[in-house]
Design a protein around this motif. Sequence first.
Motif, PDB file in Angstrom:
ATOM      1  N   PHE A 116     -28.999  22.397  26.335  1.00  0.00           N
ATOM      2  CA  PHE A 116     -29.966  21.294  26.268  1.00  0.00           C
ATOM      3  C   PHE A 116     -30.483  20.910  27.645  1.00  0.00           C
ATOM      4  CE2 PHE A 116     -31.044  16.762  26.090  1.00  0.00           C
ATOM      5  CZ  PHE A 116     -32.003  16.791  25.076  1.00  0.00           C
ATOM      6  N   GLN A 117     -29.631  20.919  28.654  1.00  0.00           N
ATOM      7  CA  GLN A 117     -30.069  20.587  30.012  1.00  0.00           C
ATOM      8  C   GLN A 117     -31.185  21.520  30.474  1.00  0.00           C
ATOM      9  OE1 GLN A 117     -26.215  20.919  31.915  1.00  0.00           O
ATOM     10  NE2 GLN A 117     -26.049  18.715  32.233  1.00  0.00           N
ATOM     11  N   GLN A 118     -31.048  22.799  30.183  1.00  0.00           N
ATOM     12  CA  GLN A 118     -32.084  23.768  30.564  1.00  0.00           C
ATOM     13  C   GLN A 118     -33.377  23.515  29.781  1.00  0.00           C
ATOM     14  OE1 GLN A 118     -30.520  27.996  31.147  1.00  0.00           O
ATOM     15  NE2 GLN A 118     -28.837  27.057  29.992  1.00  0.00           N
ATOM     16  N   LEU A 119     -33.232  23.221  28.483  1.00  0.00           N
ATOM     17  CA  LEU A 119     -34.408  22.987  27.645  1.00  0.00           C
ATOM     18  C   LEU A 119     -35.175  21.756  28.103  1.00  0.00           C
ATOM     19  CD1 LEU A 119     -36.213  23.432  25.157  1.00  0.00           C
ATOM     20  CD2 LEU A 119     -34.499  22.180  23.804  1.00  0.00           C
ATOM     21  N   ILE A 120     -34.484  20.647  28.297  1.00  0.00           N
ATOM     22  CA  ILE A 120     -35.181  19.408  28.626  1.00  0.00           C
ATOM     23  C   ILE A 120     -35.741  19.470  30.043  1.00  0.00           C
ATOM     24  CG2 ILE A 120     -33.258  18.041  29.537  1.00  0.00           C
ATOM     25  CD1 ILE A 120     -35.955  16.869  27.029  1.00  0.00           C
ATOM     26  N   SER A 121     -35.104  20.241  30.926  1.00  0.00           N
ATOM     27  CA  SER A 121     -35.649  20.441  32.264  1.00  0.00           C
ATOM     28  C   SER A 121     -36.974  21.201  32.188  1.00  0.00           C
ATOM     29  CB  SER A 121     -34.640  21.200  33.126  1.00  0.00           C
ATOM     30  OG  SER A 121     -35.159  21.441  34.411  1.00  0.00           O
ATOM     31  N   ALA A 122     -37.040  22.225  31.325  1.00  0.00           N
ATOM     32  CA  ALA A 122     -38.286  22.978  31.142  1.00  0.00           C
ATOM     33  C   ALA A 122     -39.375  22.094  30.553  1.00  0.00           C
ATOM     34  CB  ALA A 122     -38.039  24.187  30.240  1.00  0.00           C
ATOM     35  N   ILE A 123     -39.012  21.273  29.565  1.00  0.00           N
ATOM     36  CA  ILE A 123     -39.986  20.375  28.939  1.00  0.00           C
ATOM     37  C   ILE A 123     -40.510  19.363  29.957  1.00  0.00           C
ATOM     38  CG2 ILE A 123     -40.265  18.539  27.207  1.00  0.00           C
ATOM     39  CD1 ILE A 123     -38.260  20.090  25.452  1.00  0.00           C
ATOM     40  N   ALA A 124     -39.619  18.816  30.761  1.00  0.00           N
ATOM     41  CA  ALA A 124     -40.035  17.836  31.770  1.00  0.00           C
ATOM     42  C   ALA A 124     -41.012  18.470  32.757  1.00  0.00           C
ATOM     43  CB  ALA A 124     -38.810  17.292  32.513  1.00  0.00           C
ATOM     44  N   TYR A 125     -40.769  19.719  33.125  1.00  0.00           N
ATOM     45  CA  TYR A 125     -41.685  20.409  34.038  1.00  0.00           C
ATOM     46  C   TYR A 125     -43.064  20.569  33.411  1.00  0.00           C
ATOM     47  CZ  TYR A 125     -43.646  23.990  37.097  1.00  0.00           C
ATOM     48  OH  TYR A 125     -44.468  24.679  37.956  1.00  0.00           O
ATOM     49  N   CYS A 126     -43.098  20.978  32.143  1.00  0.00           N
ATOM     50  CA  CYS A 126     -44.378  21.089  31.431  1.00  0.00           C
ATOM     51  C   CYS A 126     -45.115  19.757  31.419  1.00  0.00           C
ATOM     52  CB  CYS A 126     -44.151  21.564  29.997  1.00  0.00           C
ATOM     53  SG  CYS A 126     -43.554  23.260  29.836  1.00  0.00           S
ATOM     54  N   HIS A 127     -44.405  18.692  31.114  1.00  0.00           N
ATOM     55  CA  HIS A 127     -45.028  17.371  31.016  1.00  0.00           C
ATOM     56  C   HIS A 127     -45.553  16.905  32.371  1.00  0.00           C
ATOM     57  CE1 HIS A 127     -42.837  16.229  27.004  1.00  0.00           C
ATOM     58  NE2 HIS A 127     -43.602  17.300  26.917  1.00  0.00           N
ATOM     59  N   ARG A 128     -44.841  17.241  33.440  1.00  0.00           N
ATOM     60  CA  ARG A 128     -45.331  16.865  34.761  1.00  0.00           C
ATOM     61  C   ARG A 128     -46.650  17.551  35.081  1.00  0.00           C
ATOM     62  NH1 ARG A 128     -39.691  16.895  36.153  1.00  0.00           N
ATOM     63  NH2 ARG A 128     -39.780  19.068  36.891  1.00  0.00           N
ATOM     64  N   LEU A 129     -46.876  18.711  34.516  1.00  0.00           N
ATOM     65  CA  LEU A 129     -48.131  19.433  34.722  1.00  0.00           C
ATOM     66  C   LEU A 129     -49.189  19.096  33.663  1.00  0.00           C
ATOM     67  CD1 LEU A 129     -46.946  23.006  35.788  1.00  0.00           C
ATOM     68  CD2 LEU A 129     -47.683  21.113  37.235  1.00  0.00           C
ATOM     69  N   GLY A 130     -48.872  18.142  32.781  1.00  0.00           N
ATOM     70  CA  GLY A 130     -49.838  17.727  31.765  1.00  0.00           C
ATOM     71  C   GLY A 130     -49.929  18.667  30.588  1.00  0.00           C
ATOM     72  N   ILE A 131     -48.844  19.380  30.277  1.00  0.00           N
ATOM     73  CA  ILE A 131     -48.834  20.329  29.157  1.00  0.00           C
ATOM     74  C   ILE A 131     -47.778  19.911  28.148  1.00  0.00           C
ATOM     75  CG2 ILE A 131     -48.342  22.719  28.478  1.00  0.00           C
ATOM     76  CD1 ILE A 131     -49.357  23.529  31.289  1.00  0.00           C
TER      77      ILE A 131
END
Length: 282
Positions: A116-131
Amino acid sequence: MMCESFNSEYQLCEEIGRGRFGVVYRCFSTASGDSFACKSIDKRLLTDATDRDCIDKEPKILHLLSGGHPNILQLHNVYEDEHSIQIVTDLCDSADLYDRLNDARAFSEPHAASIFQQLISAIAYCHRLGIAHRDIKPDNILFDSRNRLKLADFGSAEWFGGGETRTMTGIVGTPYYVAPEVLSGREYNEKVDIWSAGVILYTMLAGVLPFYGETASETFQAVLRANLRFPPRIFRSVSPEAKDLLRKMICKDVSRRLSAEQVLRHPWVINGGQTDSMADLT
């Protein structure tokens, strides 16, 4: 049929997956010998504008995301001719999360947290880029040969931008994992991904889905009701911290639902699923 430019740089190997529009193969670079995955799409199967938009959008979003985060599938090359598209990405030849859940049912909290830590880290990165990914589900959570998570399949992804509204529309996603605001036809924001990730975390810890029905319609109704429960028989050994996180992610009130950055700061995530408290028996 493969593009000539692809054939000049890669050698195609065995089929490793199949989807609605194409086939995924293992391939290797004739120059370096390194192995990759190749998604080969037959453009003649793209029968409507929505399908074509998804195929056009995915490589563009992967290109924007590539190189920026270790838990997002990396795009290496795209080849296109009149009849086909080849998208060359990281090779993820370990079992995906869907298969792992089928094999193991419930995971321990530390095991679930490591994924889950890896998944939510990836999602947070996407959201920071507006995706916003908009189709977070176990089938789209892949693992490479080093067992590193790779978030994949950005065909349903959308830019939500940096403006004040930051909203999207359109019913996309998968019945068990889609957020209720998507099904209701309202505008929504990137927190739809948080709902979906919460459903995945629930499933990892419980071995069952939080919302389901015998038909797609029944499943949709269960999601819309959003009556989150923790059956004692299943959740007896799950910590209060994990339940607290689930309540704040699988929350129908979007204004109260955590953001990806807030999830990353939750104690259960920071501590890797290791808790000192006794399990909640209620």
